[in-house]
Write an enzyme that holds these catalytic residues in place. Sequence first.
Site, PDB file in Angstrom:
ATOM      1  N   ASP A   1      37.860  32.457  -5.379  1.00  0.00           N
ATOM      2  CA  ASP A   1      38.120  30.950  -5.838  1.00  0.00           C
ATOM      3  C   ASP A   1      39.327  31.235  -7.373  1.00  0.00           C
ATOM      4  O   ASP A   1      40.216  30.836  -7.293  1.00  0.00           O
ATOM      5  CB  ASP A   1      36.752  30.796  -7.104  1.00  0.00           C
ATOM      6  CG  ASP A   1      36.026  31.419  -7.440  1.00  0.00           C
ATOM      7  OD1 ASP A   1      36.306  32.939  -7.598  1.00  0.00           O
ATOM      8  OD2 ASP A   1      34.640  31.302  -7.878  1.00  0.00           O
TER       9      ASP A   1
ATOM     10  N   ASP B   1      41.200  37.788 -11.280  1.00  0.00           N
ATOM     11  CA  ASP B   1      41.081  36.980 -13.126  1.00  0.00           C
ATOM     12  C   ASP B   1      41.218  38.716 -13.334  1.00  0.00           C
ATOM     13  O   ASP B   1      42.465  39.478 -13.395  1.00  0.00           O
ATOM     14  CB  ASP B   1      39.856  36.741 -13.684  1.00  0.00           C
ATOM     15  CG  ASP B   1      39.527  36.998 -14.906  1.00  0.00           C
ATOM     16  OD1 ASP B   1      40.294  37.360 -16.020  1.00  0.00           O
ATOM     17  OD2 ASP B   1      38.138  36.560 -15.298  1.00  0.00           O
TER      18      ASP B   1
ATOM     19  N   LYS C   1      45.077  33.212 -12.091  1.00  0.00           N
ATOM     20  CA  LYS C   1      45.183  33.839 -14.100  1.00  0.00           C
ATOM     21  C   LYS C   1      46.383  34.317 -14.301  1.00  0.00           C
ATOM     22  O   LYS C   1      47.109  35.087 -14.120  1.00  0.00           O
ATOM     23  CB  LYS C   1      44.158  34.043 -14.772  1.00  0.00           C
ATOM     24  CG  LYS C   1      42.852  32.922 -15.292  1.00  0.00           C
ATOM     25  CD  LYS C   1      42.229  33.266 -16.335  1.00  0.00           C
ATOM     26  CE  LYS C   1      40.396  32.658 -15.971  1.00  0.00           C
ATOM     27  NZ  LYS C   1      39.657  33.200 -16.442  1.00  0.00           N
TER      28      LYS C   1
ATOM     29  N   PHE D   1      39.102  29.513 -19.104  1.00  0.00           N
ATOM     30  CA  PHE D   1      38.004  30.097 -19.163  1.00  0.00           C
ATOM     31  C   PHE D   1      37.696  28.309 -17.956  1.00  0.00           C
ATOM     32  O   PHE D   1      37.747  26.892 -18.715  1.00  0.00           O
ATOM     33  CB  PHE D   1      36.818  29.882 -19.536  1.00  0.00           C
ATOM     34  CG  PHE D   1      35.213  30.451 -18.721  1.00  0.00           C
ATOM     35  CD1 PHE D   1      35.226  30.876 -17.979  1.00  0.00           C
ATOM     36  CD2 PHE D   1      34.332  29.417 -17.975  1.00  0.00           C
ATOM     37  CE1 PHE D   1      34.308  31.607 -16.732  1.00  0.00           C
ATOM     38  CE2 PHE D   1      33.655  28.804 -17.377  1.00  0.00           C
ATOM     39  CZ  PHE D   1      33.207  30.831 -16.658  1.00  0.00           C
ATOM     40  N   VAL D   2      37.879  28.197 -16.378  1.00  0.00           N
ATOM     41  CA  VAL D   2      37.285  27.301 -15.380  1.00  0.00           C
ATOM     42  C   VAL D   2      36.853  27.433 -14.779  1.00  0.00           C
ATOM     43  O   VAL D   2      36.083  27.712 -14.465  1.00  0.00           O
ATOM     44  CB  VAL D   2      38.913  26.388 -15.048  1.00  0.00           C
ATOM     45  CG1 VAL D   2      40.014  26.868 -15.707  1.00  0.00           C
ATOM     46  CG2 VAL D   2      38.780  27.899 -13.999  1.00  0.00           C
TER      47      VAL D   2
ATOM     48  N   ASP E   1      32.246  27.966 -11.753  1.00  0.00           N
ATOM     49  CA  ASP E   1      30.593  28.167 -12.459  1.00  0.00           C
ATOM     50  C   ASP E   1      30.249  28.612 -13.682  1.00  0.00           C
ATOM     51  O   ASP E   1      31.521  29.212 -14.353  1.00  0.00           O
ATOM     52  CB  ASP E   1      29.514  28.436 -11.655  1.00  0.00           C
ATOM     53  CG  ASP E   1      29.148  29.681 -11.565  1.00  0.00           C
ATOM     54  OD1 ASP E   1      30.127  30.727 -11.434  1.00  0.00           O
ATOM     55  OD2 ASP E   1      28.055  30.147 -12.818  1.00  0.00           O
TER      56      ASP E   1
END
Length: 189
Positions: free
Chosen positions: A110, A113, A141, A162-163, A169
């Site tokens: 997904d 990071d 990111k 933070f998404v 989630d």
Amino acid sequence: MDDAFTSDTHQDIGRVLVSSTAIARRVVELAQQVGDDYAHADGRLTVVPVMTGSLLFAADFVRALPQRRLRIQLTTVSSYGGKNTASRGSTLAGALPKHLEGHHVLILDDILDSGGTLRLLRSEFESRGAASVRACVLLRKKIPSAMSTPCEYCGFDIDDEFVVGYGLDYDDLYRNLPFVGTLKPEARA
Ligand code: IMP
Ligand code: MG
């Protein structure tokens, strides 16, 4: 094009960063590029979605790739837990895909990071005799740890926030949102 889903869709969402329309369009582009790049690997392509975050991405991605014969083998890596929003380091949670010898492995995740997840999986699959290992992430990111991690396919580069949504989630919630957005501070209490 107007998007039916806005931050009003859920009271906890501050801002929509990537709309469902933009996601749908970009996922098809990524799948077409992968389909072209793996023409030589027909029948020897193993797509490995990293659970649970890439559930929605993987479902849409493989459906946009009907021209290739491929296997789907799930793996689970945990890096964030519960209400943490900083990576705690990646650990395998469950069995790794089997019978990768001679297969071209495409990891689907997904978001990129810290890079821990991709580094861990890449070395595991390479040591299991995969013919090649590449990675495809929906989001990355714009931070040094992510930008410096090898990743062959990327949907969107986003700011360091933070998404949630489209599989991502917070405390196991919000994966069902059709877009990617930020959480209001009060929703992260
Ligand atoms: P990395 O191993 O630090 O690159 O992180 C990858 C994993 O951390 C992703 O697969 C996500 O599950 C999770 N993650 C990283 N950033 C976010 C975020 O902004 N929202 C939700 N999950 C995230
Ligand atoms: Mg994940």
